[in-house]
Design a protein around this motif. Sequence first.
Motif, PDB file in Angstrom:
ATOM      1  N   GLU A 230      29.210  49.344  34.028  1.00 57.11           N
ATOM      2  CA  GLU A 230      29.722  48.569  35.152  1.00 57.11           C
ATOM      3  C   GLU A 230      29.701  47.068  34.900  1.00 57.11           C
ATOM      4  OE1 GLU A 230      27.816  49.674  38.768  1.00 57.11           O
ATOM      5  OE2 GLU A 230      28.390  51.785  38.622  1.00 57.11           O
ATOM      6  N   ALA A 231      28.601  46.544  34.386  1.00 51.02           N
ATOM      7  CA  ALA A 231      28.498  45.099  34.166  1.00 51.02           C
ATOM      8  C   ALA A 231      29.511  44.627  33.135  1.00 51.02           C
ATOM      9  CB  ALA A 231      27.081  44.737  33.723  1.00 51.02           C
ATOM     10  N   GLU A 232      29.727  45.447  32.100  1.00 49.89           N
ATOM     11  CA  GLU A 232      30.690  45.080  31.068  1.00 49.89           C
ATOM     12  C   GLU A 232      32.112  45.097  31.620  1.00 49.89           C
ATOM     13  OE1 GLU A 232      32.246  46.756  26.722  1.00 49.89           O
ATOM     14  OE2 GLU A 232      30.324  47.436  27.553  1.00 49.89           O
ATOM     15  N   PHE A 233      32.420  46.106  32.439  1.00 50.02           N
ATOM     16  CA  PHE A 233      33.763  46.187  33.012  1.00 50.02           C
ATOM     17  C   PHE A 233      34.006  45.022  33.963  1.00 50.02           C
ATOM     18  CE2 PHE A 233      36.775  48.513  36.056  1.00 50.02           C
ATOM     19  CZ  PHE A 233      37.891  48.211  35.294  1.00 50.02           C
ATOM     20  N   ARG A 234      32.999  44.665  34.740  1.00 52.18           N
ATOM     21  CA  ARG A 234      33.133  43.529  35.652  1.00 52.18           C
ATOM     22  C   ARG A 234      33.414  42.257  34.857  1.00 52.18           C
ATOM     23  NH1 ARG A 234      30.220  39.299  37.766  1.00 52.18           N
ATOM     24  NH2 ARG A 234      30.594  38.840  39.989  1.00 52.18           N
ATOM     25  N   ARG A 235      32.669  42.045  33.796  1.00 49.59           N
ATOM     26  CA  ARG A 235      32.867  40.858  32.958  1.00 49.59           C
ATOM     27  C   ARG A 235      34.255  40.874  32.316  1.00 49.59           C
ATOM     28  NH1 ARG A 235      28.546  41.335  30.605  1.00 49.59           N
ATOM     29  NH2 ARG A 235      29.181  42.482  28.735  1.00 49.59           N
ATOM     30  N   PHE A 236      34.675  42.037  31.872  1.00 42.65           N
ATOM     31  CA  PHE A 236      36.009  42.191  31.262  1.00 42.65           C
ATOM     32  C   PHE A 236      37.098  41.777  32.246  1.00 42.65           C
ATOM     33  CE2 PHE A 236      39.723  45.016  30.889  1.00 42.65           C
ATOM     34  CZ  PHE A 236      40.159  44.719  29.605  1.00 42.65           C
ATOM     35  N   MET A 237      36.993  42.224  33.477  1.00 45.52           N
ATOM     36  CA  MET A 237      38.015  41.894  34.470  1.00 45.52           C
ATOM     37  C   MET A 237      38.018  40.415  34.807  1.00 45.52           C
ATOM     38  SD  MET A 237      38.216  45.079  37.155  1.00 45.52           S
ATOM     39  CE  MET A 237      36.445  45.227  37.438  1.00 45.52           C
ATOM     40  N   ILE A 238      36.844  39.835  34.967  1.00 43.30           N
ATOM     41  CA  ILE A 238      36.770  38.418  35.312  1.00 43.30           C
ATOM     42  C   ILE A 238      37.360  37.572  34.180  1.00 43.30           C
ATOM     43  CG2 ILE A 238      35.180  36.499  35.687  1.00 43.30           C
ATOM     44  CD1 ILE A 238      33.419  38.472  37.254  1.00 43.30           C
ATOM     45  N   GLU A 239      37.072  37.941  32.937  1.00 49.54           N
ATOM     46  CA  GLU A 239      37.629  37.210  31.796  1.00 49.54           C
ATOM     47  C   GLU A 239      39.149  37.362  31.732  1.00 49.54           C
ATOM     48  OE1 GLU A 239      35.507  38.719  28.439  1.00 49.54           O
ATOM     49  OE2 GLU A 239      33.707  37.530  28.850  1.00 49.54           O
ATOM     50  N   GLY A 241      40.969  37.302  34.361  1.00 48.94           N
ATOM     51  CA  GLY A 241      41.529  36.552  35.478  1.00 48.94           C
ATOM     52  C   GLY A 241      41.393  37.188  36.837  1.00 48.94           C
ATOM     53  N   VAL A 242      40.714  38.339  36.926  1.00 50.20           N
ATOM     54  CA  VAL A 242      40.510  38.989  38.223  1.00 50.20           C
ATOM     55  C   VAL A 242      39.431  38.225  38.991  1.00 50.20           C
ATOM     56  CG1 VAL A 242      39.806  41.121  39.368  1.00 50.20           C
ATOM     57  CG2 VAL A 242      41.153  41.227  37.261  1.00 50.20           C
ATOM     58  N   PRO A 243      39.673  37.851  40.257  1.00 50.42           N
ATOM     59  CA  PRO A 243      38.650  37.176  41.051  1.00 50.42           C
ATOM     60  C   PRO A 243      37.366  38.006  41.110  1.00 50.42           C
ATOM     61  CG  PRO A 243      40.762  37.060  42.158  1.00 50.42           C
ATOM     62  CD  PRO A 243      40.940  38.004  41.006  1.00 50.42           C
ATOM     63  N   ALA A 244      36.231  37.342  41.117  1.00 51.05           N
ATOM     64  CA  ALA A 244      34.945  38.045  41.071  1.00 51.05           C
ATOM     65  C   ALA A 244      34.787  39.027  42.215  1.00 51.05           C
ATOM     66  CB  ALA A 244      33.803  37.029  41.087  1.00 51.05           C
ATOM     67  N   GLU A 245      35.242  38.653  43.407  1.00 50.26           N
ATOM     68  CA  GLU A 245      35.115  39.551  44.562  1.00 50.26           C
ATOM     69  C   GLU A 245      35.928  40.828  44.360  1.00 50.26           C
ATOM     70  OE1 GLU A 245      36.847  39.014  48.845  1.00 50.26           O
ATOM     71  OE2 GLU A 245      34.903  37.999  48.788  1.00 50.26           O
ATOM     72  N   ALA A 247      36.809  42.061  41.413  1.00 48.16           N
ATOM     73  CA  ALA A 247      36.166  42.803  40.327  1.00 48.16           C
ATOM     74  C   ALA A 247      34.995  43.617  40.853  1.00 48.16           C
ATOM     75  CB  ALA A 247      35.714  41.841  39.236  1.00 48.16           C
ATOM     76  N   ASP A 248      34.215  43.032  41.748  1.00 50.29           N
ATOM     77  CA  ASP A 248      33.087  43.760  42.335  1.00 50.29           C
ATOM     78  C   ASP A 248      33.571  44.995  43.088  1.00 50.29           C
ATOM     79  OD1 ASP A 248      31.255  41.940  41.366  1.00 50.29           O
ATOM     80  OD2 ASP A 248      31.188  40.749  43.205  1.00 50.29           O
ATOM     81  N   ALA A 249      34.648  44.840  43.862  1.00 46.52           N
ATOM     82  CA  ALA A 249      35.167  45.961  44.644  1.00 46.52           C
ATOM     83  C   ALA A 249      35.694  47.068  43.737  1.00 46.52           C
ATOM     84  CB  ALA A 249      36.268  45.475  45.584  1.00 46.52           C
ATOM     85  N   LEU A 250      36.338  46.702  42.635  1.00 44.98           N
ATOM     86  CA  LEU A 250      36.874  47.695  41.714  1.00 44.98           C
ATOM     87  C   LEU A 250      35.762  48.456  40.998  1.00 44.98           C
ATOM     88  CD1 LEU A 250      39.838  45.618  40.257  1.00 44.98           C
ATOM     89  CD2 LEU A 250      40.024  47.679  41.664  1.00 44.98           C
ATOM     90  N   VAL A 251      34.740  47.743  40.587  1.00 42.74           N
ATOM     91  CA  VAL A 251      33.597  48.399  39.952  1.00 42.74           C
ATOM     92  C   VAL A 251      32.918  49.344  40.935  1.00 42.74           C
ATOM     93  CG1 VAL A 251      31.264  48.001  39.036  1.00 42.74           C
ATOM     94  CG2 VAL A 251      33.179  46.610  38.217  1.00 42.74           C
ATOM     95  N   ASP A 252      32.789  48.902  42.157  1.00 46.32           N
ATOM     96  CA  ASP A 252      32.171  49.723  43.201  1.00 46.32           C
ATOM     97  C   ASP A 252      32.997  50.977  43.454  1.00 46.32           C
ATOM     98  OD1 ASP A 252      30.203  50.172  45.236  1.00 46.32           O
ATOM     99  OD2 ASP A 252      31.651  49.504  46.734  1.00 46.32           O
ATOM    100  N   ALA A 253      34.323  50.826  43.483  1.00 48.33           N
ATOM    101  CA  ALA A 253      35.196  51.979  43.700  1.00 48.33           C
ATOM    102  C   ALA A 253      35.134  52.942  42.521  1.00 48.33           C
ATOM    103  CB  ALA A 253      36.629  51.503  43.924  1.00 48.33           C
TER     104      ALA A 253
END
Length: 297
Positions: A230-239, A241-245, A247-253
Motif C-alpha cells: 500500500e505505501a509503495e502504491f501510494r508513493r507511486f501515484m503521488i509521484e 501526479g495524483v493528489p495525496a487525498e 491516492a489515499d482513497a484509491l489505496v483504501d479502496a
Amino acid sequence: MVGFMDIVVTGATGQLGRLVIDELLKRASAERIVAVARDPAKTPPLARLGVRVRMADYDRPRTLCDAFSPGDRVLLISSDQAGEVRTTQHAAVIAQARAAGVALLAYTSVLGADTATFEIGRDHRATELLLRDSGLPYVLLRNGWYNENYTGYLAATLTHGRVFASAGPGRVATAACIDYAAAAAEVLTGEGHENRAYELSGDRAWGLAEYAAEVTRQSGRGVGYTSMPEAEFRRFMIEAGVPAEDADALVDADAAIARGELAATTGELRELIGRPTTPISDSIRTALERQAPQFSS
C-alpha cells in the motif's frame, strides 16, 4: 408513470448523469425531465435534447431552492468530494428536497455501504442515514465499481505494459456506467421502488491479473499486473501526479477489494435493467476503439 411531476437529475453533466438523461429519454418525454447542473458552459448539449435545465450548486444551498418541486422524482448523484464536505453537500440537497415535498429521492451510493469498512463506503453510509432520517420516500442505488474505473486508464496501462494497484488477488464485480444509468432510469420511472436499497453489481467478479490478460488478448500487447504494498502504491501515484487525498482513497479502496468488499454478484442490477450487465471484456474493446485506437489489434 402517474402521480408525480418531473424527473430531476442532479449532477446531470457528469458521465453518469448524462447517461441517465439518455436512458430517461427512452422512457419519458423530454419536457418531463429536468437536468440540474452547476456549470452553465456544460449544459447546451442537454438543452438541445429538449430537457429543461436548472442551475444549482451543492456548495451553495440557496441555489437549490428552485431545483425541485412538489411531487418530483429526484436522482441525487453523489458528489465527487470526500468526507465531511460530501456529507454537507448531500445534506443540503436532501433538506431542499424535503422542503419542496418531492415524491421520491434516489441516491447513488456504493455496494455494501451499510457494512463497508473503507472510506468511500463510510461517506456514502453517512448520506444514507441522512436520507433515511429525512422522512422522504427514498431509493438507495448502491452502485458497485464501474468498468470505466479501469478502462478509463487503458492508454496509460498499454503504454507502461502494466496494471498497477495494491488489491492483491482481490476480485471486483464491476458493471459499465451505462448499466448503472439504466438502473437509475428504471427506478425513476417505475413503481414499487420506495424505501428500498438495491445492491448493484456486475454479473461476474474478476481480478486484475485476469484484466491484464484480457487487455493483452484484445490489444496484442503484453500487459501484466503488479500488486504493490500500500505505501509503495501510494508513493507511486503521488509521484505520477495524483493528489495525496485521491491516492489515499484509491489505496483504501484497493484494500477493500483485497478483502472482498466489492466482489458481490447479487444479480439485482441485471434484474433491474432486464438484461445481463456489460462484461469487462466489452468495455476493454470499447476503450481500445475510442480511447487508444493505436493500440488495438
